[in-house]
Write a protein that holds these residues in place. Structure first.
Motif, PDB file in Angstrom:
ATOM      1  N   ILE B 223     -33.177 -48.272 -75.368  1.00 37.31           N
ATOM      2  CA  ILE B 223     -31.763 -48.067 -75.037  1.00 37.31           C
ATOM      3  C   ILE B 223     -30.954 -47.972 -76.324  1.00 37.31           C
ATOM      4  O   ILE B 223     -30.080 -47.120 -76.463  1.00 37.31           O
ATOM      5  CB  ILE B 223     -31.246 -49.201 -74.138  1.00 37.31           C
ATOM      6  CG1 ILE B 223     -31.986 -49.189 -72.808  1.00 37.31           C
ATOM      7  CG2 ILE B 223     -29.745 -49.059 -73.893  1.00 37.31           C
ATOM      8  CD1 ILE B 223     -31.710 -50.371 -71.924  1.00 37.31           C
ATOM      9  N   ALA B 224     -31.270 -48.836 -77.307  1.00 39.31           N
ATOM     10  CA  ALA B 224     -30.515 -48.833 -78.559  1.00 39.31           C
ATOM     11  C   ALA B 224     -30.639 -47.496 -79.271  1.00 39.31           C
ATOM     12  O   ALA B 224     -29.675 -46.997 -79.840  1.00 39.31           O
ATOM     13  CB  ALA B 224     -31.005 -49.960 -79.458  1.00 39.31           C
ATOM     14  N   TYR B 225     -31.842 -46.908 -79.247  1.00 40.23           N
ATOM     15  CA  TYR B 225     -32.044 -45.617 -79.908  1.00 40.23           C
ATOM     16  C   TYR B 225     -31.676 -44.441 -79.010  1.00 40.23           C
ATOM     17  O   TYR B 225     -31.735 -43.300 -79.445  1.00 40.23           O
ATOM     18  CB  TYR B 225     -33.488 -45.470 -80.373  1.00 40.23           C
ATOM     19  CG  TYR B 225     -33.781 -46.182 -81.673  1.00 40.23           C
ATOM     20  CD1 TYR B 225     -33.602 -45.526 -82.886  1.00 40.23           C
ATOM     21  CD2 TYR B 225     -34.197 -47.491 -81.700  1.00 40.23           C
ATOM     22  CE1 TYR B 225     -33.850 -46.168 -84.084  1.00 40.23           C
ATOM     23  CE2 TYR B 225     -34.449 -48.142 -82.890  1.00 40.23           C
ATOM     24  CZ  TYR B 225     -34.280 -47.482 -84.077  1.00 40.23           C
ATOM     25  OH  TYR B 225     -34.514 -48.112 -85.255  1.00 40.23           O
ATOM     26  N   GLY B 226     -31.368 -44.711 -77.762  1.00 34.73           N
ATOM     27  CA  GLY B 226     -31.003 -43.627 -76.846  1.00 34.73           C
ATOM     28  C   GLY B 226     -32.169 -42.713 -76.526  1.00 34.73           C
ATOM     29  O   GLY B 226     -31.997 -41.511 -76.389  1.00 34.73           O
ATOM     30  N   THR B 228     -34.493 -40.958 -74.203  1.00 36.90           N
ATOM     31  CA  THR B 228     -34.391 -40.635 -72.778  1.00 36.90           C
ATOM     32  C   THR B 228     -35.529 -39.713 -72.358  1.00 36.90           C
ATOM     33  O   THR B 228     -36.395 -39.387 -73.160  1.00 36.90           O
ATOM     34  CB  THR B 228     -33.046 -39.954 -72.476  1.00 36.90           C
ATOM     35  OG1 THR B 228     -32.884 -38.883 -73.385  1.00 36.90           O
ATOM     36  CG2 THR B 228     -31.902 -40.915 -72.582  1.00 36.90           C
ATOM     37  N   PHE B 237     -37.027 -47.467 -68.969  1.00 30.71           N
ATOM     38  CA  PHE B 237     -35.593 -47.208 -69.087  1.00 30.71           C
ATOM     39  C   PHE B 237     -35.227 -46.211 -67.987  1.00 30.71           C
ATOM     40  O   PHE B 237     -35.592 -45.055 -68.038  1.00 30.71           O
ATOM     41  CB  PHE B 237     -35.308 -46.657 -70.483  1.00 30.71           C
ATOM     42  CG  PHE B 237     -33.870 -46.257 -70.717  1.00 30.71           C
ATOM     43  CD1 PHE B 237     -32.835 -46.738 -69.931  1.00 30.71           C
ATOM     44  CD2 PHE B 237     -33.551 -45.403 -71.770  1.00 30.71           C
ATOM     45  CE1 PHE B 237     -31.520 -46.362 -70.164  1.00 30.71           C
ATOM     46  CE2 PHE B 237     -32.241 -45.030 -72.012  1.00 30.71           C
ATOM     47  CZ  PHE B 237     -31.231 -45.507 -71.207  1.00 30.71           C
ATOM     48  N   SER B 238     -34.503 -46.702 -66.991  1.00 31.85           N
ATOM     49  CA  SER B 238     -34.130 -45.848 -65.872  1.00 31.85           C
ATOM     50  C   SER B 238     -32.977 -44.951 -66.305  1.00 31.85           C
ATOM     51  O   SER B 238     -31.820 -45.335 -66.251  1.00 31.85           O
ATOM     52  CB  SER B 238     -33.725 -46.732 -64.700  1.00 31.85           C
ATOM     53  OG  SER B 238     -33.164 -45.947 -63.691  1.00 31.85           O
ATOM     54  N   HIS B 244     -29.088 -40.681 -61.348  1.00 35.66           N
ATOM     55  CA  HIS B 244     -27.878 -41.483 -61.505  1.00 35.66           C
ATOM     56  C   HIS B 244     -26.585 -40.671 -61.497  1.00 35.66           C
ATOM     57  O   HIS B 244     -25.542 -41.181 -61.142  1.00 35.66           O
ATOM     58  CB  HIS B 244     -27.976 -42.301 -62.791  1.00 35.66           C
ATOM     59  CG  HIS B 244     -29.151 -43.230 -62.786  1.00 35.66           C
ATOM     60  ND1 HIS B 244     -29.308 -44.193 -61.818  1.00 35.66           N
ATOM     61  CD2 HIS B 244     -30.225 -43.317 -63.600  1.00 35.66           C
ATOM     62  CE1 HIS B 244     -30.437 -44.847 -62.051  1.00 35.66           C
ATOM     63  NE2 HIS B 244     -31.010 -44.335 -63.112  1.00 35.66           N
ATOM     64  N   ASP B 320     -31.946 -36.530 -71.582  1.00 39.44           N
ATOM     65  CA  ASP B 320     -30.540 -36.456 -71.228  1.00 39.44           C
ATOM     66  C   ASP B 320     -29.822 -35.438 -72.123  1.00 39.44           C
ATOM     67  O   ASP B 320     -29.537 -35.709 -73.277  1.00 39.44           O
ATOM     68  CB  ASP B 320     -29.976 -37.871 -71.442  1.00 39.44           C
ATOM     69  CG  ASP B 320     -28.555 -38.013 -71.008  1.00 39.44           C
ATOM     70  OD1 ASP B 320     -27.910 -37.001 -70.745  1.00 39.44           O
ATOM     71  OD2 ASP B 320     -28.097 -39.163 -70.948  1.00 39.44           O
TER      72      ASP B 320
END
Lengths: 151, 377
Positions: B223-226, B228, B237-238, B244, B320
């Motif tokens: 999440i910190a590094y993004g 996806t 990592f959803s 969403h 993403d």
């Protein structure tokens, strides 16, 4: 949180910031010196948990240089925008948020490379795509001498 | 003699100096022109510094002097393996800004093409990743099956890779009469062929030994590094935008978001294989129900967006992808930013590869599925 709830929450907790309704997201405009503090609060507060920075953009507005942070919570899946603006065009400096969101380190390098916005407290602010002697191409006053973009 | 013995017994004296080597820019496993400055201690990787920009093409700057209809055609030069999905992102962004509701027919066709594109991208990646790991048969398996999707694309819109099938307001042309039959035949075909991928690579002991437990990236770091896309979902990592923040026909279909908790290179690999199965399920739900109607809404010749800032996120094969348009009300945008998934994913390679052997670096990098034009833009 829905956008309305988020707006109410922000108005209550960040009285010194400017809050606006964008077409999609709530936009929070903060003063450069409050940016890191605000980001930390938004990330760590159990109600918001904005832990995922998905986009960091630098924009050369007509009257100022701006950096826009699109953030999302991976738990609640709500999104919002933080904006920070500086009127100093010759030497724009904004504090780095890499201590809050690690990925910002690289996105900030990109913004520095293309727009010349410097990020203080950034431990590795090198150019990313271009050579050191290149101008800042995404600035509106950039002269395209070699006619690389427009023929 | 005693001195030499002492050196070997006291392992502190055996430490080597750290040194740097360049991997790339012309390295076959770089998936394009990517230069990694690797700091090594013996054969242990201590630091990886990706140097990018070799094919930076200034697309964001070019967009500032083009009309919105023209921007669409630049986006498929970025992530050329998810060309249709990137096109769609720009179209959706423009449509949302103008508050145009496209017909359901357009939504369905776009989603089917999206998923076909995702499968074709994962197939090429499967082949290329096999090559990275020394399994050249995988490349032929991947290309053999991808070819049939490209044939469908060619018959639908004339192009095989850079489709340009979308335009703001709908599609360039309607689908051909035998589109549905072709796609349904393809689903049957791929359902037979996908187990072969598992037989050839997934269960291969040489492959699993090199990938399992290598390149760990925890959920927090992810999440910190993004990170996806399939790479992020392999770390639980959803982050599926289709789930969403659904767009096009994704609200109408039922599908599973593929998550894994093992966080290693093998999970990233296997996530993509499972995603291909899931894409087939999505297509199957849509292909028989394409509603009748127009394939485009009538738009003005010159598209002008109202003043404001618009963001549209879609899920490409890499993760993403975001299109951010700042409009000042003129016919060309004031500023366009493409949030490319590959960019964020690539920079996590340093975190993943600290402490692994140099030989595993190729496996770790390849599992992120980097596409250089997507990263450099």
């Amino acid at each position: 949180m829905t956008n309305e709830e988020l707006k109410a929450y922000l108005t209550k907790n960040f009285p010194e910031a400017e809050i606006a309704d964008g077409p999609q997201y709530i936009e929070l405009t903060v003063k450069p010196e409050l940016l890191v503090e605000t980001s930390k609060k938004l990330k760590e507060s159990s109600e918001t948990l904005f832990d995922y920075l998905f986009c960091l953009t630098g924009v050369d507005y007509p009257d100022c240089m701006g950096v826009i942070y699109h953030i999302e919570s991976t738990k609640f899946h709500h999104e919002m925008v933080i904006k920070v603006k500086t009127t100093n065009r010759t030497e724009p400096v904004i504090e780095s948020v890499r201590s809050v969101w690690q990925t910002a380190k690289y996105h900030e390098r990109e913004v520095y490379d293309l727009l010349g916005v410097k990020f203080s407290n950034h431990n590795d602010l090198r150019r990313l795509f271009l050579d050191d002697d290149w101008g800042f191409p995404l600035r509106k006053d950039y002269t395209d001498e070699v006619r690389i973009i427009e023929r | 003699m005693a001195e030499i013995k002492e050196i070997f017994i006291n392992s502190d004296n055996l430490e080597t100096d750290e040194f740097k080597i360049n991997m790339g820019p012309q390295h076959p496993a770089g998936h394009g022109v990517l230069r990694l400055v690797v700091t090594l201690e013996g054969e242990i990787v201590r630091n990886v510094d990706p140097n990018i920009g070799f094919i930076h093409s200034g697309i964001e700057k070019m967009c500032e002097s083009l009309a919105y209809n023209q921007i669409v055609h630049l986006t498929d030069r970025m992530d050329y393996l998810s060309a249709h999905i990137s096109n769609e992102a720009v179209c959706l962004c423009v449509e949302n800004a103008l508050q145009i509701e496209v017909p359901d027919r357009v939504k369905y066709i776009r989603t089917i093409m999206d998923e076909l594109m995702r499968i074709s991208s994962h197939q090429l990646w499967f082949g290329a990743y096999g090559m990275d790991m020394g399994a050249s048969t995988a490349l032929f398996y991947g290309l053999r099956d991808r070819e049939k999707i490209l044939d469908i694309f060619e018959e639908t819109c004339g192009a095989r890779v850079t489709l340009n099938y979308n335009m703001p307001g709908g599609l360039m042309f309607d689908i051909k009469p035998n589109f549905q039959k072709q796609v349904k035949d393809y689903i049957k075909f791929l359902r037979k062929k996908l187990p072969e991928y598992d037989k050839l690579v997934s269960g291969n002991i040489i492959f699993t030994e090199r990938t399992k437990g290598v390149g760990i990236l925890s959920l927090e770091d992810c999440i910190a590094y993004g990170v996806t896309g399939p790479s992020g979902r392999a770390s639980n990592f959803s982050c599926d935008v289709r789930k969403h923040h659904p767009y096009s026909a994704y609200p109408f279909v039922k599908f599973e978001e593929i998550l894994d908790t093992t966080c290693d290179t093998y999970a990233r690999y296997y996530n993509r294989i499972r995603e291909m199965w899931e894409s087939l399920n999505i297509i199957e739900q849509l292909i028989d129900n394409i509603p009748e109607g127009d394939y485009a809404v009538k738009m003005k010749g010159v598209v002008k967006l109202p003043e404001g800032e618009y963001m549209q996120r879609v899920e490409t094969a890499r993760g993403d992808f975001g299109v951010f348009i700042v409009s000042d009300g003129k016919k060309n945008p004031y500023r366009v930013k493409f949030r490319s998934p590959g960019f964020s994913n690539l920079f996590a390679v340093n975190k993943m590869s600290k402490g692994i052997k140099i030989g595993d670096l190729v496996a770790t990098l390849g599992a992120l599925d980097p596409v250089m034009p997507d990263i450099d833009r």
